[in-house]
Design an enzyme around this catalytic site. Structure first.
Site: not given
Ligand code: DAT
Ligand code: MG
Length: 126
Positions: A3, A43, A106, A109, A120
């Site tokens: 990212k 997303y 974080n 991805h 994707e």
């Molecule tokens: P991952 O990236 O571990 O698959 P995800 O698909 O649930 O996680 O979410 C996509 C991204 O969105 C994640 O990397 C960071 C952001 N995100 C997820 N939950 C969040 C939250 N509660 N607050 C802020 N950002 C969040």
């Molecule tokens: Mg995810």
């Protein structure tokens, strides 16, 4: 995918190195800046979530490195090396634990299953 924070902080080599040392094979790689339309496609499952505006602003904020990795159980191995979504909850030794502090920034991805991987990879390399 690395990212914008990972690219901006000069962690591209470090992150790629972790996947390589694990034994995964780098098959495709592309640096690009994600625009809003692509972010909404990538997303799609999060577009209605309360955190989406913040995620959108972040993911479009600078270049990313999209990659295709192959190898035994590549999807779950990548997710394990990445660590939990929130760096505060990620296990030490994972990318998100070692380099991250807040959930939005974080670093990486990773597709969460075969269908999302196919979808994707189609977006970035199709
Ligand atoms: P991952 O990236 O571990 O698959 P995800 O698909 O649930 O996680 O979410 C996509 C991204 O969105 C994640 O990397 C960071 C952001 N995100 C997820 N939950 C969040 C939250 N509660 N607050 C802020 N950002 C969040
Ligand atoms: Mg995810």
């Amino acid at each position: 995918m690395i990212k914008p924070d990972g690219v901006a902080r000069g962690l591209v080599g470090e992150i790629i190195s972790r996947f390589e040392r694990k034994g995964l094979r780098l098959e495709k790689m592309r640096m690009l800046t994600i625009d809003e339309e692509l972010a909404r496609r990538h997303y799609a499952e999060h577009v209605e979530k309360p955190f989406f505006p913040e995620l959108l602003e972040f993911i479009t904020s600078g270049p990313v490195v999209a990659m295709q990795w192959a190898g035994e159980s590549a999807i779950s191995v990548c997710r394990t090396l990445m660590g939990a979504t929130n760096p505060l909850q990620a296990d030490p030794g994972t990318i998100r634990a070692d380099f991250g502090l807040v959930v939005t920034h974080n670093l990486v991805h990773g597709s969460d299953g075969p269908e999302s991987a196919e979808r994707e990879l189609g977006i970035f390399f199709g």
